[in-house]
Scaffold this motif. Sequence first.
Motif: not given
Length: 592
Positions: A362-388
Motif C-alpha cells: 500500500l502507498p503509506d506502508q506495506p500491509y501484512f495480510c492475515l484474515a484477508e487471504r484466508t476468508l472465503p471468497g478469495c484466491i491467490i494466483v501467480n503471473g499465469d493466473g493459476v493458484r499455487f
Amino acid sequence: MAEATHANPAPEGPSRRTLLRGAAVAGGALVTGAALGGTPARAEVEYDVVVVGAGAAGMTAALAAAKRGLRTVVVEKAPTFGGSAARSGAGIWIPNNEVILAAGVPDTPAKAAAYLARVVGGDVPVERQQAFLAAGPAMISFVMRNSPLLFRFMEGYSDYYPEFPGGMPNGRSIEPAQLDGRILGAELDRLNAPYIPSPAGMVVFSADYKWLTLALVNAKGAAVAAECLLRGTEAALRGEKPLTMGQALAAGLRAGLLSAGVPVWLNTPLTDLHLEGGRASGVVVSRNGAQTLVRAARGVIVGSGGFEHSAAMRAEFQRQPIGTSWTVGAKENTGAGIEAGERAGAALGLMDDAWWGPAIPLPDQPYFCLAERTLPGCIIVNGDGVRFVNEGAPYSDVVHVMYDRNTPADQHIPSWLIVDQQYRNRYLFKDVAPLLPLPASWYDSGAVHKAWTIEQLAQRIGVPAGALRGTVTRFNEFAATGKDLDFHRGDSAYDRYYTDPSVKPNPCLAPLWLPPFYAFKIVPGDLGTKGGMVTDGRARVLRADGSVIPGLYAAGNASAAVMGHSYAGSGSTLGPAMTFGYVAANHIADSM
Ligand SMILES: Cc1cc2nc3c(=O)[nH]c(=O)nc-3n(C[C@H](O)[C@H](O)[C@H](O)COP(=O)(O)OP(=O)(O)OC[C@H]3O[C@@H](n4cnc5c(N)ncnc54)[C@H](O)[C@@H]3O)c2cc1C
C-alpha cells in the motif's frame, strides 16, 4: 569490533575526566571519560551487563539481569523504546506457561517437545529447542511477577501445524492483558508507535481481530466489536490510557525496568562490540555525538533486532527480489548488532530467511495480510493466473512457496489476491469496513485493481484471461463441494482460524461470482528477519567452530531463530526472543 589496543585509546588521566555520573548513568560505575578542547569524547562507564536494544529480547534480558542484582544498562538506537515488539500484535508462543495451564490447555512438556521438534526439523539443535521449552514458562512467570504485565490465553488461535504430534488446534499462545499507560508517566511519550493503531475509542486484543473482520456477518463478531467499544468507554471514564498488544508488552517491560532502576539510553546506537583478549567486555556506542565505551564487567547481551531495513544485507543474504520496502519491522533494525557480532567472530545462521508473510504494498506502508487471504471468497494466483498455494497456510510458508517457484518464466512475485464483491460486502479489509469503497490511493499506487469481469481484471494485472477464468471456475467447484482438491485449504484447524463459520460446507471456501472483482498485489512481506548470530542453549554466541565467544550473548532477531525455517504458532518470534533474553541474563548471573 573494537580491539582495546587499537580502536580504544588509553584512558585519559584523572584530571581530564568528565564526570558523567547522574541520572543518565544511574547504577553504573564511572571508570574514565574524556572530553578535551572539542575533541570527540571517549567516555567510559562500566556496568555489569550492557544490553543492546530496548525491544522484546533486550528489555526482558535487562529486567532479568537487574533482578539478579546485576548493574544493567540498555542502549537503544531509536528515540523511542519498544522496537518491533511495540508495533506487534504481541502473540507469544510459550508452551506450558502458567497462563495457559490455568486456562485448562492440555499441554505437557512431552507434547511441546514433540511438536517443536517436528516443526523445526533438523535445522535447530535439540539442546536449543529444549532450552527454549524449559525456560519459556519460567520467563513468563518472572515477567508477570516483576512487571505490571499480565497475560491472557488466545483461545482458539491454533498452532500453525495442529496436526503434527503435540500440536494444539485450540492453541497455546498468549498475549498481554490491558495495561494503563499512565504507569509510565512521561516515558509513555517515548513508546514506539504501533503498526496499526486500534480504532479510536476501542480497546482491541489480538484475539479480537478474527472476530472484528466478521462483525457484520457473525453474532459473535458483532458482540466482540461491542465489547471492544465498551472496554474503550470504560477506560476513558476511568481516565486511563489503555494499551494492548505490542504497546502493552513494550510499556509493561519498560515499566519493569523503571521500577528496577535500569537506565534505557535512547538515541544511543551500538557501533561496535568491544573485545579484550577475545572476550566481549563492552560496547562502543554513539552517545550525545561522541563515541562512548560502555564497559560490561560480566557480559553483553545483543538484542538489537534483525536486518530487515538493511538493503545491503538483504541483497547479500536473501533471495531476489528483495528490498526494505515490504517489511513492517521497526525501521532502526538495520543489522548493526549482527554485523558487530560477525566482526567479533560470530557464526551467522538462517540469514536467508525472515518472518515472512504475504503483504500488499500500500502507498503509506506495506500491509501484512492475515484474515484477508484466508476468508472465503478469495484466491491467490501467480503471473499465469493459476493458484499455487493453500491461501490459508501459515504466512511464512506462503512466501517460501512464492520464492521457491518464482522464475522469470513463472512469475510468483508479485502474486495477486483475487476477491469478489460478495467478499467485500461481508468482511473488514485492513481497516476498510465491509461495503465501503477502498481508498483511491490504493488504486492510484497500483496495489489494487478493480474490474467488472474476471477477464477484464486479468487484463489489468497482466495475467492470461482464460487461465484466470479457468482458475476461478475450478475454485468455485471446490467451494460448492467444500473440498479444495488442489491445495486442501480448510483441511487444517489452522486454516479455519481466520475464516467465516457461517459459510458451508467449508468455512474457508466461497465462490467468486459477484462483480466487481478486485486484485490486490501480493509481495513477500515480513515482520522482521530471523537470521543472525548462532547461539547455544544459554544464548551464548558461537564461532563457526562451535566455541563460545566469552561474554557475548544474543537473543531475538539478532540471533538465528530457534524456530529454524518454520513458525510453530502465533508468537513464535516474541516467545523465543524474550526467553533467550531471560536465559542470557540468568546465565551471566549464574556464572558469577
Ligand atoms: C506489525 C508487527 C506485528 C507482529 N506481531 C507479532 C506477534 O503477534 N507475535 C510475535 O511473536 N511476533 C510478532 N512480530 C514480530 C516481533 O515483533 C519481532 O520479531 C520481535 O519484536 C523481535 O524482538 P527483538 O527484541 O529481537 O527486536 P525488536 O523488538 O525489534 O527490538 C530491537 C531493538 O533494537 C534496537 N536497535 C537496532 N539497532 C540498534 C543498535 N545499533 N544499537 C542499539 N539498539 C538498536 C531497535 O531500535 C529496537 O528497539 C510482529 C512484528 C510486527 C512489526
